[in-house]
Design a protein around this motif. Sequence first.
Motif, PDB file in Angstrom:
ATOM      1  N   VAL A   1       0.851  -1.186   0.000  1.00  0.00           N
ATOM      2  CA  VAL A   1       0.000   0.000   0.000  1.00  0.00           C
ATOM      3  C   VAL A   1       0.884   1.233   0.000  1.00  0.00           C
ATOM      4  O   VAL A   1       1.811   1.336   0.810  1.00  0.00           O
ATOM      5  N   GLN A   2       0.618   2.142  -0.913  1.00  0.00           N
ATOM      6  CA  GLN A   2       1.351   3.408  -0.909  1.00  0.00           C
ATOM      7  C   GLN A   2       0.686   4.317   0.116  1.00  0.00           C
ATOM      8  O   GLN A   2      -0.518   4.513   0.081  1.00  0.00           O
ATOM      9  N   GLY A   3       1.470   4.879   1.015  1.00  0.00           N
ATOM     10  CA  GLY A   3       0.897   5.757   2.042  1.00  0.00           C
ATOM     11  C   GLY A   3       0.389   4.962   3.228  1.00  0.00           C
ATOM     12  O   GLY A   3       0.781   3.818   3.448  1.00  0.00           O
ATOM     13  N   ASP A   4      -0.522   5.610   3.934  1.00  0.00           N
ATOM     14  CA  ASP A   4      -0.972   5.076   5.222  1.00  0.00           C
ATOM     15  C   ASP A   4      -2.009   3.961   5.061  1.00  0.00           C
ATOM     16  O   ASP A   4      -3.016   4.126   4.368  1.00  0.00           O
ATOM     17  N   LEU A   5      -1.763   2.821   5.710  1.00  0.00           N
ATOM     18  CA  LEU A   5      -2.674   1.667   5.602  1.00  0.00           C
ATOM     19  C   LEU A   5      -4.063   2.011   6.129  1.00  0.00           C
ATOM     20  O   LEU A   5      -5.083   1.677   5.504  1.00  0.00           O
ATOM     21  N   VAL A   6      -4.130   2.690   7.284  1.00  0.00           N
ATOM     22  CA  VAL A   6      -5.428   2.996   7.882  1.00  0.00           C
ATOM     23  C   VAL A   6      -6.257   3.856   6.928  1.00  0.00           C
ATOM     24  O   VAL A   6      -7.434   3.583   6.680  1.00  0.00           O
TER      25      VAL A   6
END
Lengths: 286, 286
Positions: free
Chosen positions: B158-163
């Motif tokens: 995932v690019q960036g934040d998972l949440v």
Amino acid sequence: MIPLYTPECRQCKSCLSKKTNLCTAIRTTQGKGVMPDGTSRFSYKGKTIYHYMGCSTFSNYTVLPEIAVAKIREDAPFDKSFYCGCGMTTGVGAVVITAKVTPGSNVVVFGLGGIGLNVIQGARMVGANKIVGVDTNDSKEDWGRRFRMTHFVNPTKVQGDLVQHLVSLTDGGADYTFDCTGNTNVMRQALEACHRGWGVSVVIGVAEAGKEIATRPFQLVTGRVWKGTAFGGARGRTDTPKFVDWYMNGKIQIDPMITHTLKLEEINKGFDLMHEGKSIRSVVVY
Amino acid sequence: MIPLYTPECRQCKSCLSKKTNLCTAIRTTQGKGVMPDGTSRFSYKGKTIYHYMGCSTFSNYTVLPEIAVAKIREDAPFDKSFYCGCGMTTGVGAVVITAKVTPGSNVVVFGLGGIGLNVIQGARMVGANKIVGVDTNDSKEDWGRRFRMTHFVNPTKVQGDLVQHLVSLTDGGADYTFDCTGNTNVMRQALEACHRGWGVSVVIGVAEAGKEIATRPFQLVTGRVWKGTAFGGARGRTDTPKFVDWYMNGKIQIDPMITHTLKLEEINKGFDLMHEGKSIRSVVVY
């Protein structure tokens, strides 16, 4: 009419879910201190003054969005029932709506300011058994007992571990605990003082920015539940009038909590009294 | 008969509360590895061998307290339905009993081992809408989809934040999330991926000793709920037979999860396969 810092539009995903009171209709503009149309209705000497928390009640007159006003019965005295738009509903609602405390439950309340005292009142109203108040300020004991708190614990005077002391006092742990302090260490104690298997801990207090709560996950796996509440879970327009009824019917007291009556010019004195722990609730008369 | 690592005495405070499955009747003796009368029923060359988790099922024959055995239907094949005494009930029960997932809900499941796959099955059974599986092992995607997972997310890709990614994928956050990893960082992500106002996160995984979970209390005050579950909240003798029925009726699958059939002498191979992520569930044949 009672001004609402959380509106109720009855049209957004949150309102329609019927699972939360956190209406999102005007969140963005309210956060910016303006009305839903993007304008402010306040100015001073030609300079724009922004709305505060959607209500701007530190003022003689204010303007609110229609969805942020609760209509209440006309015989309710405004200088008392205004409190149903704030701490009374927050504390009583946390018990009745968020936690759904059942008759015969044991309850522990951390922090006996205005919110904590209203949690005590809510717990008494729904028939709780033990209602334990916890505060480092001994002068709060009389306040708690006035609203039917059954036990008082001053953590600075407990020998040994506070959580163990509270667990013993409540026959294995409280069925429900409430943090009304905003202190994240206290929030942890409140969770851990819950009964294994079913205890529910409700965070009401607002913590300092950046502070975090922590615990061992074992506390949750063995059945404790950690939740929170804002405005007691009450939907502003739908539920606030019910809380006013409870006040008018004598189920919940407000009058003894109004410790000081000030003029608007003395508003900063009101904050000083609160910080010094000398007031429960001040009211401004115009 | 299915052995139960948590008994059900129907007489202790916990059983009678009807609010938890965590029967306390024989907790002390079980923790010491002995029967309720204080003795062990195992020995090897004259030396006492202690009971393990109350069940001692790494053995050809075992002895259990009567309250720690669930009677199930006679037509249920034991080499499959045994799983109702463990991971199947833990995962499905977490959905059905602990979280009470409602039809149309969006669900995120962290960790697609045996427990996670059973959470997926439970979510499908009760009519969940999106069922998102999260695992760092891409080979788990096929496993998840076999049980009707609708979306797969590999956090390492995932690019960036998972949440934030999961919140976007679930239209503002999941209605229910489940941690099936035992990793306390993942438990935090699971809570924070919940929908504001009503999202419920359930900790199933068991964390390493001493590890703690943490979050900003704002997450709770804005309506997310953090809870946990053991054995899916199922009361061993009362509920386990229902889970066996669901298996026998085809509502929940077990057969495809039995990836390896080993002899008792190969038991350590079973653990190796599990640690290597190569098995979902091994079964020992005698």
